[in-house]
Design a protein around this motif. Sequence first.
Motif, PDB file in Angstrom:
ATOM      1  N   ILE A 208       0.842  -1.199   0.000  1.00 49.40           N
ATOM      2  CA  ILE A 208       0.000   0.000   0.000  1.00 49.40           C
ATOM      3  C   ILE A 208       0.874   1.245   0.000  1.00 49.40           C
ATOM      4  N   ALA A 209       0.701   2.099  -0.987  1.00 48.97           N
ATOM      5  CA  ALA A 209       1.336   3.409  -0.981  1.00 48.97           C
ATOM      6  C   ALA A 209       0.572   4.301  -0.004  1.00 48.97           C
ATOM      7  N   PRO A 210       1.262   5.089   0.826  1.00 51.75           N
ATOM      8  CA  PRO A 210       0.599   5.773   1.937  1.00 51.75           C
ATOM      9  C   PRO A 210      -0.326   6.902   1.501  1.00 51.75           C
ATOM     10  N   GLY A 211      -1.360   7.122   2.336  1.00 54.49           N
ATOM     11  CA  GLY A 211      -2.254   8.251   2.132  1.00 54.49           C
ATOM     12  C   GLY A 211      -2.389   9.116   3.363  1.00 54.49           C
ATOM     13  N   HIS A 212      -1.660   8.777   4.425  1.00 56.03           N
ATOM     14  CA  HIS A 212      -1.777   9.491   5.702  1.00 56.03           C
ATOM     15  C   HIS A 212      -0.392   9.616   6.323  1.00 56.03           C
ATOM     16  N   ALA A 213      -0.127  10.734   6.965  1.00 58.27           N
ATOM     17  CA  ALA A 213       1.134  10.925   7.696  1.00 58.27           C
ATOM     18  C   ALA A 213       0.907  11.831   8.888  1.00 58.27           C
ATOM     19  N   GLU A 214       1.708  11.636   9.916  1.00 57.54           N
ATOM     20  CA  GLU A 214       1.702  12.512  11.088  1.00 57.54           C
ATOM     21  C   GLU A 214       3.126  12.926  11.403  1.00 57.54           C
ATOM     22  N   LEU A 215       3.281  14.164  11.792  1.00 54.16           N
ATOM     23  CA  LEU A 215       4.574  14.710  12.186  1.00 54.16           C
ATOM     24  C   LEU A 215       4.385  15.418  13.518  1.00 54.16           C
ATOM     25  N   ARG A 216       5.232  15.109  14.475  1.00 57.61           N
ATOM     26  CA  ARG A 216       5.162  15.755  15.783  1.00 57.61           C
ATOM     27  C   ARG A 216       6.438  16.558  15.998  1.00 57.61           C
ATOM     28  N   ILE A 217       6.246  17.798  16.419  1.00 56.00           N
ATOM     29  CA  ILE A 217       7.376  18.684  16.643  1.00 56.00           C
ATOM     30  C   ILE A 217       7.184  19.396  17.973  1.00 56.00           C
ATOM     31  N   THR A 218       8.285  19.827  18.566  1.00 56.90           N
ATOM     32  CA  THR A 218       8.236  20.664  19.756  1.00 56.90           C
ATOM     33  C   THR A 218       8.724  22.055  19.390  1.00 56.90           C
ATOM     34  N   LEU A 219       7.908  23.049  19.706  1.00 56.20           N
ATOM     35  CA  LEU A 219       8.262  24.439  19.475  1.00 56.20           C
ATOM     36  C   LEU A 219       8.700  25.048  20.801  1.00 56.20           C
ATOM     37  N   ARG A 220       9.762  25.852  20.770  1.00 51.96           N
ATOM     38  CA  ARG A 220      10.345  26.373  21.996  1.00 51.96           C
ATOM     39  C   ARG A 220      10.766  27.825  21.800  1.00 51.96           C
ATOM     40  N   THR A 221      10.414  28.685  22.751  1.00 50.09           N
ATOM     41  CA  THR A 221      10.830  30.081  22.719  1.00 50.09           C
ATOM     42  C   THR A 221      11.181  30.530  24.129  1.00 50.09           C
ATOM     43  N   ARG A 222      11.979  31.585  24.240  1.00 46.13           N
ATOM     44  CA  ARG A 222      12.293  32.131  25.567  1.00 46.13           C
ATOM     45  C   ARG A 222      11.083  32.830  26.177  1.00 46.13           C
ATOM     46  N   LEU A 223      10.311  33.510  25.342  1.00 49.09           N
ATOM     47  CA  LEU A 223       9.191  34.309  25.832  1.00 49.09           C
ATOM     48  C   LEU A 223       7.887  33.830  25.231  1.00 49.09           C
ATOM     49  N   ASP A 224       6.806  33.948  25.991  1.00 53.68           N
ATOM     50  CA  ASP A 224       5.487  33.545  25.515  1.00 53.68           C
ATOM     51  C   ASP A 224       5.081  34.330  24.268  1.00 53.68           C
ATOM     52  N   GLU A 225       5.444  35.601  24.220  1.00 51.88           N
ATOM     53  CA  GLU A 225       5.031  36.448  23.101  1.00 51.88           C
ATOM     54  C   GLU A 225       5.567  35.943  21.759  1.00 51.88           C
ATOM     55  N   ARG A 226       6.694  35.298  21.773  1.00 52.24           N
ATOM     56  CA  ARG A 226       7.305  34.801  20.530  1.00 52.24           C
ATOM     57  C   ARG A 226       6.648  33.517  20.046  1.00 52.24           C
ATOM     58  N   MET A 227       5.983  32.790  20.950  1.00 54.18           N
ATOM     59  CA  MET A 227       5.429  31.485  20.608  1.00 54.18           C
ATOM     60  C   MET A 227       4.331  31.578  19.558  1.00 54.18           C
ATOM     61  N   ALA A 228       3.453  32.559  19.670  1.00 57.80           N
ATOM     62  CA  ALA A 228       2.335  32.669  18.730  1.00 57.80           C
ATOM     63  C   ALA A 228       2.838  32.816  17.306  1.00 57.80           C
ATOM     64  N   ALA A 229       3.876  33.618  17.106  1.00 60.12           N
ATOM     65  CA  ALA A 229       4.428  33.815  15.763  1.00 60.12           C
ATOM     66  C   ALA A 229       5.073  32.543  15.239  1.00 60.12           C
ATOM     67  N   LEU A 230       5.748  31.806  16.117  1.00 60.95           N
ATOM     68  CA  LEU A 230       6.394  30.564  15.689  1.00 60.95           C
ATOM     69  C   LEU A 230       5.340  29.538  15.278  1.00 60.95           C
ATOM     70  N   CYS A 231       4.256  29.429  16.034  1.00 56.11           N
ATOM     71  CA  CYS A 231       3.170  28.513  15.670  1.00 56.11           C
ATOM     72  C   CYS A 231       2.571  28.894  14.318  1.00 56.11           C
ATOM     73  N   ALA A 232       2.349  30.175  14.113  1.00 61.50           N
ATOM     74  CA  ALA A 232       1.773  30.627  12.847  1.00 61.50           C
ATOM     75  C   ALA A 232       2.695  30.304  11.678  1.00 61.50           C
ATOM     76  N   ASP A 233       3.997  30.502  11.864  1.00 65.61           N
ATOM     77  CA  ASP A 233       4.955  30.205  10.791  1.00 65.61           C
ATOM     78  C   ASP A 233       4.975  28.708  10.479  1.00 65.61           C
ATOM     79  N   ALA A 234       4.936  27.877  11.520  1.00 66.42           N
ATOM     80  CA  ALA A 234       4.970  26.427  11.308  1.00 66.42           C
ATOM     81  C   ALA A 234       3.697  25.956  10.607  1.00 66.42           C
ATOM     82  N   GLU A 235       2.556  26.472  11.011  1.00 68.74           N
ATOM     83  CA  GLU A 235       1.307  26.085  10.352  1.00 68.74           C
ATOM     84  C   GLU A 235       1.305  26.515   8.888  1.00 68.74           C
ATOM     85  N   ALA A 236       1.761  27.723   8.620  1.00 76.00           N
ATOM     86  CA  ALA A 236       1.781  28.210   7.235  1.00 76.00           C
ATOM     87  C   ALA A 236       2.694  27.354   6.370  1.00 76.00           C
TER      88      ALA A 236
END
Length: 382
Positions: A245-273
Amino acid sequence: MGLTPEDMSELIAFRHELHRFPEISNEEEHTAQRVVDFLANTNPGNVITNLGGYGVALVYDGDEPGPTILFRSELDALPIEEVSQIPHRSTVAGKSHMCGHDGHTAILAALARQFGRQKPARGKVVLMFQPAEETGNGAAGVVSDPRYDDIRPDFAFSLHNLPGTPLGHVRLKPGVVNCASRGMRITLEGKTAHSSMPETGISPMWAIATLMPALVGLGSGSFNDDEFSMITVTHASMGEPVFGIAPGHAELRITLRTRLDERMAALCADAEAMAQEAASRNGLTAAFDYHEIFVASINAPEAVEHLRTALDAEGISHDEAELPMRASEDFGTFGHGAKSAMLFLGAGTDHPQLHNPDYDFPDDLIEIGTRIFMRTARNLVG
Protein backbone atom coordinates in the motif's frame (compact mmCIF):
# COMPACT_ATOMS: atom_id res chain seq x y z
CA MET A 1 11.73 23.85 65.75
CA GLY A 2 13.79 22.08 63.11
CA LEU A 3 13.68 18.53 61.85
CA THR A 4 14.69 15.79 64.27
CA PRO A 5 16.66 12.67 63.30
CA GLU A 6 13.38 10.76 63.62
CA ASP A 7 11.73 13.23 61.22
CA MET A 8 14.48 12.75 58.68
CA SER A 9 14.27 8.97 58.92
CA GLU A 10 10.51 9.05 58.37
CA LEU A 11 10.72 11.61 55.53
CA ILE A 12 13.31 9.53 53.71
CA ALA A 13 11.17 6.43 54.17
CA PHE A 14 8.19 8.38 52.80
CA ARG A 15 10.23 9.46 49.77
CA HIS A 16 11.27 5.86 49.16
CA GLU A 17 7.64 4.72 49.37
CA LEU A 18 6.64 7.27 46.73
CA HIS A 19 9.54 6.06 44.60
CA ARG A 20 8.39 2.45 44.82
CA PHE A 21 4.86 3.26 43.69
CA PRO A 22 5.12 5.85 40.89
CA GLU A 23 2.12 7.21 39.03
CA ILE A 24 2.46 9.20 35.82
CA SER A 25 0.79 12.50 34.96
CA ASN A 26 -2.98 12.65 35.49
CA GLU A 27 -2.96 9.27 37.28
CA GLU A 28 -1.62 10.34 40.71
CA GLU A 29 -4.64 9.26 42.78
CA HIS A 30 -2.79 6.98 45.20
CA THR A 31 0.24 9.27 45.44
CA ALA A 32 -2.06 12.11 46.48
CA GLN A 33 -3.71 9.91 49.10
CA ARG A 34 -0.30 8.92 50.48
CA VAL A 35 0.51 12.61 50.95
CA VAL A 36 -2.79 13.26 52.74
CA ASP A 37 -2.35 10.23 55.02
CA PHE A 38 1.30 10.97 55.84
CA LEU A 39 0.57 14.59 56.79
CA ALA A 40 -2.80 14.15 58.53
CA ASN A 41 -1.25 14.66 61.98
CA THR A 42 0.20 18.06 61.01
CA ASN A 43 -3.28 19.54 61.52
CA PRO A 44 -3.57 21.93 58.57
CA GLY A 45 -6.40 24.43 58.75
CA ASN A 46 -7.69 23.20 55.42
CA VAL A 47 -6.99 20.29 53.09
CA ILE A 48 -8.11 20.62 49.49
CA THR A 49 -8.03 17.43 47.42
CA ASN A 50 -8.63 16.71 43.74
CA LEU A 51 -7.42 20.22 42.93
CA GLY A 52 -6.93 20.60 39.19
CA GLY A 53 -6.88 16.81 38.93
CA TYR A 54 -5.29 14.90 41.80
CA GLY A 55 -3.67 17.97 43.37
CA VAL A 56 -3.55 18.41 47.14
CA ALA A 57 -3.22 21.72 48.98
CA LEU A 58 -2.53 21.88 52.71
CA VAL A 59 -3.17 25.30 54.28
CA TYR A 60 -1.61 26.54 57.53
CA ASP A 61 -3.15 29.79 58.82
CA GLY A 62 -1.53 32.44 60.99
CA ASP A 63 -3.41 34.44 63.64
CA GLU A 64 -2.58 37.85 62.15
CA PRO A 65 -3.20 39.28 58.67
CA GLY A 66 -0.35 38.81 56.24
CA PRO A 67 0.66 37.49 52.84
CA THR A 68 -0.27 34.11 51.42
CA ILE A 69 2.80 32.17 50.31
CA LEU A 70 2.68 28.97 48.29
CA PHE A 71 5.31 26.28 47.97
CA ARG A 72 4.86 23.81 45.13
CA SER A 73 6.06 20.26 44.53
CA GLU A 74 5.02 17.75 41.89
CA LEU A 75 3.33 14.38 42.31
CA ASP A 76 3.88 12.74 38.94
CA ALA A 77 6.44 10.22 37.76
CA LEU A 78 7.54 9.34 34.22
CA PRO A 79 6.84 6.51 31.75
CA ILE A 80 10.44 5.25 32.03
CA GLU A 81 11.60 1.78 33.03
CA GLU A 82 13.96 2.05 36.00
CA VAL A 83 17.20 0.12 35.56
CA SER A 84 18.86 0.65 38.96
CA GLN A 85 18.89 -1.99 41.68
CA ILE A 86 18.34 0.33 44.65
CA PRO A 87 16.25 -1.20 47.46
CA HIS A 88 13.40 1.26 46.87
CA ARG A 89 13.34 0.90 43.08
CA SER A 90 10.03 1.18 41.25
CA THR A 91 7.63 -1.74 41.56
CA VAL A 92 5.60 -0.57 38.55
CA ALA A 93 6.76 -1.74 35.12
CA GLY A 94 7.54 1.10 32.75
CA LYS A 95 7.03 3.88 35.32
CA SER A 96 9.48 5.54 37.69
CA HIS A 97 10.41 8.74 39.52
CA MET A 98 13.26 9.69 37.21
CA CYS A 99 12.85 13.45 37.76
CA GLY A 100 12.95 13.64 41.54
CA HIS A 101 9.38 14.69 42.15
CA ASP A 102 9.29 12.19 45.02
CA GLY A 103 12.10 14.17 46.67
CA HIS A 104 10.46 17.53 46.05
CA THR A 105 7.30 16.16 47.67
CA ALA A 106 9.29 14.98 50.69
CA ILE A 107 10.63 18.53 51.11
CA LEU A 108 7.11 19.94 51.27
CA ALA A 109 6.16 17.16 53.66
CA ALA A 110 9.03 18.35 55.90
CA LEU A 111 7.61 21.87 55.81
CA ALA A 112 4.20 20.50 56.79
CA ARG A 113 5.66 18.81 59.85
CA GLN A 114 7.25 22.03 61.02
CA PHE A 115 4.18 24.18 60.39
CA GLY A 116 2.14 21.58 62.22
CA ARG A 117 4.29 22.21 65.29
CA GLN A 118 4.53 25.98 64.90
CA LYS A 119 1.99 27.59 62.61
CA PRO A 120 2.83 30.85 60.83
CA ALA A 121 2.37 33.99 62.90
CA ARG A 122 0.54 35.83 60.13
CA GLY A 123 -0.92 35.25 56.69
CA LYS A 124 -1.06 31.70 55.47
CA VAL A 125 1.21 29.04 54.02
CA VAL A 126 -0.09 26.82 51.22
CA LEU A 127 1.73 23.58 50.45
CA MET A 128 0.72 22.69 46.90
CA PHE A 129 1.31 19.08 45.83
CA GLN A 130 0.64 19.54 42.12
CA PRO A 131 -0.30 16.86 39.57
CA ALA A 132 0.75 16.51 35.95
CA GLU A 133 3.83 18.71 35.73
CA GLU A 134 5.43 16.55 33.05
CA THR A 135 2.56 17.06 30.60
CA GLY A 136 2.15 20.77 31.27
CA ASN A 137 -1.51 20.65 32.25
CA GLY A 138 -1.10 20.31 36.02
CA ALA A 139 -0.46 23.92 37.06
CA ALA A 140 -3.03 25.16 34.55
CA GLY A 141 -5.60 22.80 36.03
CA VAL A 142 -4.82 23.95 39.56
CA VAL A 143 -5.09 27.69 38.90
CA SER A 144 -8.29 27.26 36.86
CA ASP A 145 -9.98 25.28 39.64
CA PRO A 146 -12.52 27.62 41.35
CA ARG A 147 -11.20 26.56 44.76
CA TYR A 148 -7.80 28.02 43.93
CA ASP A 149 -9.25 31.48 44.52
CA ASP A 150 -9.35 30.67 48.25
CA ILE A 151 -5.59 30.03 48.35
CA ARG A 152 -4.36 32.35 45.58
CA PRO A 153 -0.89 33.40 46.77
CA ASP A 154 0.99 36.66 46.90
CA PHE A 155 4.26 34.73 46.53
CA ALA A 156 4.89 31.28 45.01
CA PHE A 157 8.12 29.31 45.35
CA SER A 158 9.39 26.04 43.96
CA LEU A 159 12.61 24.16 43.41
CA HIS A 160 13.96 21.50 41.11
CA ASN A 161 16.96 19.31 41.70
CA LEU A 162 19.73 19.73 39.12
CA PRO A 163 22.25 16.98 38.34
CA GLY A 164 25.59 18.27 37.06
CA THR A 165 25.66 20.98 39.74
CA PRO A 166 27.55 20.43 43.04
CA LEU A 167 25.40 18.83 45.72
CA GLY A 168 23.48 21.50 47.63
CA HIS A 169 24.68 24.43 45.51
CA VAL A 170 21.85 26.61 44.15
CA ARG A 171 21.31 28.21 40.74
CA LEU A 172 18.98 31.22 40.99
CA LYS A 173 18.38 34.36 38.97
CA PRO A 174 15.59 36.84 38.18
CA GLY A 175 13.94 36.84 34.76
CA VAL A 176 13.45 33.91 32.40
CA VAL A 177 14.62 30.58 33.82
CA ASN A 178 12.69 28.09 31.66
CA CYS A 179 11.46 28.35 28.09
CA ALA A 180 7.93 28.28 26.81
CA SER A 181 7.23 25.18 24.75
CA ARG A 182 4.43 23.16 23.21
CA GLY A 183 3.99 20.04 21.16
CA MET A 184 2.42 20.42 17.70
CA ARG A 185 0.95 17.52 15.74
CA ILE A 186 0.65 17.96 11.98
CA THR A 187 -1.68 15.54 10.22
CA LEU A 188 -1.46 15.17 6.44
CA GLU A 189 -4.21 13.39 4.49
CA GLY A 190 -4.06 12.18 0.88
CA LYS A 191 -5.23 8.92 -0.73
CA THR A 192 -3.83 5.41 -0.57
CA ALA A 193 -2.96 3.40 -3.67
CA HIS A 194 -1.56 0.03 -4.65
CA SER A 195 2.18 0.17 -4.27
CA SER A 196 2.56 -0.91 -7.92
CA MET A 197 0.55 2.14 -9.02
CA PRO A 198 1.45 4.96 -6.59
CA GLU A 199 0.50 7.54 -9.22
CA THR A 200 -3.19 6.70 -8.63
CA GLY A 201 -3.00 7.88 -5.02
CA ILE A 202 -1.89 11.03 -3.23
CA SER A 203 1.13 10.30 -1.06
CA PRO A 204 2.35 12.52 1.79
CA MET A 205 5.92 11.25 1.28
CA TRP A 206 7.40 14.35 -0.38
CA ALA A 207 5.58 16.72 1.95
CA ILE A 208 6.74 15.07 5.16
CA ALA A 209 10.28 14.55 3.84
CA THR A 210 10.71 18.23 2.98
CA LEU A 211 8.84 19.55 6.00
CA MET A 212 11.12 18.01 8.62
CA PRO A 213 14.28 19.98 7.78
CA ALA A 214 12.29 23.05 6.73
CA LEU A 215 10.48 23.28 10.07
CA VAL A 216 13.75 22.90 11.97
CA GLY A 217 15.05 25.78 9.86
CA LEU A 218 12.38 28.10 11.28
CA GLY A 219 14.36 28.29 14.51
CA SER A 220 16.26 31.53 14.88
CA GLY A 221 18.28 33.71 17.22
CA SER A 222 20.81 33.01 19.92
CA PHE A 223 19.53 31.39 23.11
CA ASN A 224 20.56 34.56 24.95
CA ASP A 225 18.26 36.58 22.70
CA ASP A 226 14.59 37.16 23.57
CA GLU A 227 13.78 36.42 19.90
CA PHE A 228 15.16 32.87 20.27
CA SER A 229 13.01 30.12 18.78
CA MET A 230 13.64 26.43 18.19
CA ILE A 231 11.79 23.52 16.58
CA THR A 232 12.67 19.88 17.24
CA VAL A 233 11.21 17.00 15.24
CA THR A 234 10.26 14.32 17.76
CA HIS A 235 8.24 11.79 15.74
CA ALA A 236 7.16 11.01 12.19
CA SER A 237 4.93 8.28 10.79
CA MET A 238 3.51 7.54 7.36
CA GLY A 239 1.15 4.89 6.00
CA GLU A 240 0.93 1.33 7.24
CA PRO A 241 3.89 -0.97 7.97
CA VAL A 242 3.20 -3.10 4.88
CA PHE A 243 4.61 -3.40 1.35
CA GLY A 244 1.48 -3.40 -0.80
CA ILE A 245 0.00 0.00 0.00
CA ALA A 246 1.34 3.41 -0.98
CA PRO A 247 0.60 5.77 1.94
CA GLY A 248 -2.25 8.25 2.13
CA HIS A 249 -1.78 9.49 5.70
CA ALA A 250 1.13 10.93 7.70
CA GLU A 251 1.70 12.51 11.09
CA LEU A 252 4.57 14.71 12.19
CA ARG A 253 5.16 15.76 15.78
CA ILE A 254 7.38 18.68 16.64
CA THR A 255 8.24 20.66 19.76
CA LEU A 256 8.26 24.44 19.48
CA ARG A 257 10.34 26.37 22.00
CA THR A 258 10.83 30.08 22.72
CA ARG A 259 12.29 32.13 25.57
CA LEU A 260 9.19 34.31 25.83
CA ASP A 261 5.49 33.55 25.51
CA GLU A 262 5.03 36.45 23.10
CA ARG A 263 7.31 34.80 20.53
CA MET A 264 5.43 31.48 20.61
CA ALA A 265 2.34 32.67 18.73
CA ALA A 266 4.43 33.82 15.76
CA LEU A 267 6.39 30.56 15.69
CA CYS A 268 3.17 28.51 15.67
CA ALA A 269 1.77 30.63 12.85
CA ASP A 270 4.96 30.20 10.79
CA ALA A 271 4.97 26.43 11.31
CA GLU A 272 1.31 26.09 10.35
CA ALA A 273 1.78 28.21 7.24
CA MET A 274 4.76 26.14 6.13
CA ALA A 275 2.92 22.86 6.65
CA GLN A 276 -0.19 24.14 4.90
CA GLU A 277 1.86 25.25 1.89
CA ALA A 278 3.60 21.86 1.68
CA ALA A 279 0.26 20.07 1.88
CA SER A 280 -1.32 22.23 -0.83
CA ARG A 281 1.66 21.79 -3.11
CA ASN A 282 1.29 18.02 -2.88
CA GLY A 283 -2.51 17.79 -3.11
CA LEU A 284 -2.95 17.02 0.60
CA THR A 285 -5.01 18.45 3.42
CA ALA A 286 -3.35 19.50 6.67
CA ALA A 287 -4.67 19.71 10.24
CA PHE A 288 -2.97 20.85 13.43
CA ASP A 289 -3.40 20.34 17.16
CA TYR A 290 -1.33 21.24 20.21
CA HIS A 291 -0.31 19.36 23.33
CA GLU A 292 1.79 19.76 26.51
CA ILE A 293 1.65 23.55 26.53
CA PHE A 294 4.14 25.21 28.90
CA VAL A 295 4.35 28.95 29.43
CA ALA A 296 7.73 30.53 30.11
CA SER A 297 8.88 30.45 33.74
CA ILE A 298 9.93 33.96 34.75
CA ASN A 299 11.33 34.62 38.21
CA ALA A 300 10.05 37.83 39.79
CA PRO A 301 12.93 39.93 41.24
CA GLU A 302 11.22 40.42 44.62
CA ALA A 303 10.60 36.68 45.02
CA VAL A 304 14.21 35.95 44.04
CA GLU A 305 15.44 38.36 46.72
CA HIS A 306 13.44 36.52 49.38
CA LEU A 307 15.10 33.26 48.34
CA ARG A 308 18.57 34.84 48.23
CA THR A 309 18.09 36.22 51.72
CA ALA A 310 17.19 32.74 52.96
CA LEU A 311 20.13 31.14 51.16
CA ASP A 312 22.59 33.61 52.68
CA ALA A 313 21.11 33.15 56.14
CA GLU A 314 21.47 29.38 55.83
CA GLY A 315 25.00 29.60 54.43
CA ILE A 316 24.06 27.90 51.16
CA SER A 317 26.14 28.88 48.13
CA HIS A 318 24.37 30.15 45.05
CA ASP A 319 24.98 31.80 41.68
CA GLU A 320 23.21 32.53 38.38
CA ALA A 321 25.19 30.09 36.20
CA GLU A 322 23.51 27.86 33.60
CA LEU A 323 20.30 29.89 33.63
CA PRO A 324 17.99 30.18 31.80
CA MET A 325 17.40 26.63 30.56
CA ARG A 326 15.92 25.45 27.30
CA ALA A 327 13.79 22.94 29.18
CA SER A 328 10.24 23.87 30.20
CA GLU A 329 8.53 23.88 33.60
CA ASP A 330 4.85 24.44 34.24
CA PHE A 331 5.54 26.34 37.47
CA GLY A 332 5.57 29.44 35.26
CA THR A 333 1.77 29.36 35.32
CA PHE A 334 1.77 30.35 39.01
CA GLY A 335 3.74 33.46 38.10
CA HIS A 336 0.81 34.86 36.15
CA GLY A 337 -1.00 35.66 39.40
CA ALA A 338 1.77 35.84 42.00
CA LYS A 339 5.36 36.95 42.48
CA SER A 340 7.02 33.61 41.85
CA ALA A 341 10.51 32.17 41.75
CA MET A 342 12.03 28.75 41.20
CA LEU A 343 15.52 27.75 42.31
CA PHE A 344 17.60 24.83 41.11
CA LEU A 345 19.26 22.70 43.78
CA GLY A 346 22.42 20.82 42.84
CA ALA A 347 22.14 17.02 42.91
CA GLY A 348 25.85 16.39 42.41
CA THR A 349 28.31 16.87 39.57
CA ASP A 350 28.44 13.17 38.69
CA HIS A 351 24.81 12.33 39.43
CA PRO A 352 22.74 10.65 36.67
CA GLN A 353 20.79 13.21 34.69
CA LEU A 354 17.06 13.84 34.96
CA HIS A 355 14.95 11.37 32.98
CA ASN A 356 17.86 8.90 32.84
CA PRO A 357 16.71 5.35 33.73
CA ASP A 358 19.25 5.08 36.59
CA TYR A 359 18.42 8.42 38.26
CA ASP A 360 17.41 8.62 41.94
CA PHE A 361 16.81 11.74 44.04
CA PRO A 362 19.61 12.36 46.59
CA ASP A 363 18.08 12.08 50.06
CA ASP A 364 20.60 14.63 51.40
CA LEU A 365 18.68 17.32 49.50
CA ILE A 366 15.56 16.89 51.63
CA GLU A 367 17.14 18.66 54.60
CA ILE A 368 18.79 21.35 52.45
CA GLY A 369 15.67 22.17 50.47
CA THR A 370 13.59 22.27 53.63
CA ARG A 371 15.97 24.75 55.28
CA ILE A 372 15.78 27.08 52.28
CA PHE A 373 12.00 27.09 52.12
CA MET A 374 11.47 27.19 55.87
CA ARG A 375 13.73 30.21 56.24
CA THR A 376 11.93 31.91 53.35
CA ALA A 377 8.56 31.22 54.96
CA ARG A 378 9.53 32.40 58.44
CA ASN A 379 10.99 35.60 56.99
CA LEU A 380 7.69 36.34 55.26
CA VAL A 381 5.04 35.10 57.70
CA GLY A 382 6.89 34.38 60.93
